[in-house]
Scaffold this motif. Structure first.
Motif, PDB file in Angstrom:
ATOM      1  N   GLN A 145      22.559 -19.456 -24.691  1.00  0.00           N
ATOM      2  CA  GLN A 145      22.173 -19.962 -23.372  1.00  0.00           C
ATOM      3  C   GLN A 145      20.860 -20.728 -23.451  1.00  0.00           C
ATOM      4  OE1 GLN A 145      22.570 -17.181 -20.056  1.00  0.00           O
ATOM      5  NE2 GLN A 145      20.635 -17.938 -19.204  1.00  0.00           N
ATOM      6  N   LYS A 146      20.832 -21.907 -22.806  1.00  0.00           N
ATOM      7  CA  LYS A 146      19.642 -22.741 -22.808  1.00  0.00           C
ATOM      8  C   LYS A 146      18.570 -22.147 -21.892  1.00  0.00           C
ATOM      9  CE  LYS A 146      21.322 -25.940 -25.490  1.00  0.00           C
ATOM     10  NZ  LYS A 146      20.782 -26.172 -26.842  1.00  0.00           N
ATOM     11  N   ILE A 152      16.681 -22.324 -26.839  1.00  0.00           N
ATOM     12  CA  ILE A 152      17.434 -21.115 -26.488  1.00  0.00           C
ATOM     13  C   ILE A 152      16.573 -20.238 -25.599  1.00  0.00           C
ATOM     14  CG2 ILE A 152      18.519 -19.027 -27.376  1.00  0.00           C
ATOM     15  CD1 ILE A 152      20.107 -21.574 -27.865  1.00  0.00           C
ATOM     16  N   GLY A 153      17.157 -19.766 -24.486  1.00  0.00           N
ATOM     17  CA  GLY A 153      16.387 -18.992 -23.525  1.00  0.00           C
ATOM     18  C   GLY A 153      16.654 -17.507 -23.531  1.00  0.00           C
ATOM     19  N   VAL A 154      17.688 -17.052 -24.254  1.00  0.00           N
ATOM     20  CA  VAL A 154      18.017 -15.625 -24.281  1.00  0.00           C
ATOM     21  C   VAL A 154      18.026 -15.160 -25.732  1.00  0.00           C
ATOM     22  CG1 VAL A 154      19.652 -13.823 -23.637  1.00  0.00           C
ATOM     23  CG2 VAL A 154      19.401 -15.866 -22.198  1.00  0.00           C
ATOM     24  N   PRO A 155      17.113 -14.261 -26.124  1.00  0.00           N
ATOM     25  CA  PRO A 155      17.079 -13.779 -27.497  1.00  0.00           C
ATOM     26  C   PRO A 155      17.883 -12.490 -27.680  1.00  0.00           C
ATOM     27  CG  PRO A 155      15.145 -12.998 -26.373  1.00  0.00           C
ATOM     28  CD  PRO A 155      15.955 -13.765 -25.351  1.00  0.00           C
ATOM     29  N   VAL A 156      18.090 -12.125 -28.912  1.00  0.00           N
ATOM     30  CA  VAL A 156      18.608 -10.809 -29.259  1.00  0.00           C
ATOM     31  C   VAL A 156      17.414  -9.894 -29.500  1.00  0.00           C
ATOM     32  CG1 VAL A 156      19.812  -9.464 -31.028  1.00  0.00           C
ATOM     33  CG2 VAL A 156      20.736 -11.662 -30.263  1.00  0.00           C
ATOM     34  N   CYS A 157      17.477  -8.679 -28.999  1.00  0.00           N
ATOM     35  CA  CYS A 157      16.413  -7.712 -29.258  1.00  0.00           C
ATOM     36  C   CYS A 157      16.796  -6.905 -30.492  1.00  0.00           C
ATOM     37  CB  CYS A 157      16.215  -6.793 -28.058  1.00  0.00           C
ATOM     38  SG  CYS A 157      14.923  -5.550 -28.295  1.00  0.00           S
ATOM     39  N   LEU A 158      16.141  -7.184 -31.581  1.00  0.00           N
ATOM     40  CA  LEU A 158      16.452  -6.486 -32.834  1.00  0.00           C
ATOM     41  C   LEU A 158      15.925  -5.058 -32.832  1.00  0.00           C
ATOM     42  CD1 LEU A 158      15.639  -9.295 -35.424  1.00  0.00           C
ATOM     43  CD2 LEU A 158      17.860  -8.719 -34.400  1.00  0.00           C
ATOM     44  N   TYR A 159      14.837  -4.836 -32.089  1.00  0.00           N
ATOM     45  CA  TYR A 159      14.282  -3.481 -32.073  1.00  0.00           C
ATOM     46  C   TYR A 159      13.403  -3.309 -30.841  1.00  0.00           C
ATOM     47  CZ  TYR A 159      12.410   0.933 -33.838  1.00  0.00           C
ATOM     48  OH  TYR A 159      12.084   2.261 -34.009  1.00  0.00           O
ATOM     49  N   ASP A 160      13.604  -2.191 -30.145  1.00  0.00           N
ATOM     50  CA  ASP A 160      12.767  -1.814 -29.001  1.00  0.00           C
ATOM     51  C   ASP A 160      12.264  -0.407 -29.266  1.00  0.00           C
ATOM     52  OD1 ASP A 160      11.598  -1.140 -26.587  1.00  0.00           O
ATOM     53  OD2 ASP A 160      13.202  -1.976 -25.355  1.00  0.00           O
ATOM     54  N   SER A 161      10.947  -0.276 -29.390  1.00  0.00           N
ATOM     55  CA  SER A 161      10.384   1.032 -29.741  1.00  0.00           C
ATOM     56  C   SER A 161      10.523   2.049 -28.607  1.00  0.00           C
ATOM     57  CB  SER A 161       8.905   0.877 -30.119  1.00  0.00           C
ATOM     58  OG  SER A 161       8.150   0.440 -29.002  1.00  0.00           O
TER      59      SER A 161
END
Length: 328
Positions: A90-91, A100-109
């Motif tokens: 998504q832009k 790109i305006g929506v990232p993937v969250c690889l890690y949330d503490s």
């Protein structure tokens, strides 16, 4: 587009050890700190970034990867990983931004906490940071308000409370000037009348422009840009008018004060002249007068010694007891 599949389902959730060094030595502990773990591509994506949130929480977000369906399913079952809708494709929702305006969250503490704005607002990292800074500035301004909703403002070294909607005119605006010897209230009134006429014309034109629209203009549309320009022009004209009006009043008050001072000076000078006249009259009244019987004329002793003195021949002797009265 230089983007890769995430494939979390194959390798499992990323271990904390992958981020431990960066958390300890590169991220920092203040809210809002960030560390770019992988560089982005201009006008494409912002890469992989570690962001410090409130307290000890941190997230690792990546704008460069596109999650596969299996990755999305894996993220739904793994609290520390998040694949929001549109991740990697998504832009950005920011104005004129193609990244790109929506990232993937690889890690949330702290996955039990509310999902970060970086994952919810659809903005690239750069646009999101700008928005965060704007909100931080607004919160700071709100903190400058009193309990009554007034704004704190420093004026001449003192803190004063202003209404939250107060408009501050800080000195002469472009096209105006301070009153002075060659620019007093008559000249100021001429300029004020010109600006008032311009304000009337501008207000009429903006009202006609708004009346021609069936609905309010869309943000950043041609109509909106035109109305925004009219508003800014009118606001400037009104501000100039307020400033000139204040200068006109100041100039008039100064002229009135000078007139009163000049009149007082004239009265003092007139009083001084009258005092001279009174003093002269008093000097004449102080001249000695010799009075005689009613059938005699008083002899006024003049100041000219030559006119009052008489000459007695030296061969005639007059005794004091022989002089009784001089009659005319």
């Amino acid at each position: 587009m230089d983007q890769t599949n995430l494939q979390l389902s194959a390798g499992g959730v990323l271990p904390f050890e992958d981020f431990a060094t960066d958390v300890e030595h590169n991220l920092g502990r203040a809210n809002g700190n960030c560390y770019h773990r992988k560089p982005g591509i201009p006008n494409v994506h912002d890469g992989q970034i570690m962001v410090r949130l409130k307290k000890k929480r941190f997230i690792v977000i990546d704008y460069s990867v596109v999650p596969a369906p299996a990755d999305i399913a894996f993220a739904n079952a793994t609290p520390h990983v998040k694949c929001p809708p549109g991740a990697g494709t998504q832009k950005c929702a920011g104005l004129n931004c193609s990244k790109i305006g929506v990232p993937v969250c690889l890690y949330d503490s702290e996955p039990e906490e509310t999902t970060s704005l970086y994952l919810r607002l659809g903005l690239c990292f750069t646009c999101q940071r700008r928005l965060n800074e704007k909100r931080r500035t607004q919160r700071k301004r709100k903190g400058d308000k009193t309990e009554d909703g007034l704004k704190k403002c420093r004026l001449n070294g003192q803190i004063i409370d202003l209404d939250p909607h107060a408009v501050i005119i800080n000195g002469p605006l472009e096209g105006t000037k301070h009153h002075g010897p060659d620019y007093e209230y008559p000249e100021i009134m001429e300029d004020l009348q010109k600006i008032t006429s311009e304000m009337g014309q501008g207000t009429t034109f903006m009202a006609a422009t708004m009346a021609s629209l069936a609905t309010p203009p869309q943000h950043n549309s041609a109509e909106y840009i035109e109305i925004e320009g009219l508003h800014n022009s009118l606001f400037t004209s009104f501000t100039k008018g307020f400033y000139l009006l204040s200068q006109w009043k100041t100039s008039l008050d100064t002229a009135m004060a000078n007139s009163v001072a000049e009149k007082a000076t004239e009265e003092v000078l007139e009083s001084a002249s009258m005092a001279d006249v009174v003093a002269s009259a008093a000097a004449v009244a102080a001249v000695q007068v010799v009075e005689g019987p009613d059938d005699q004329i008083p002899l006024v002793l003049a100041s000219d010694e030559k006119e009052t003195s008489s000459t007695i021949p030296p061969d005639i002797q007059i005794n004091d007891d022989e002089v009784e009265r001089v009659a005319i």
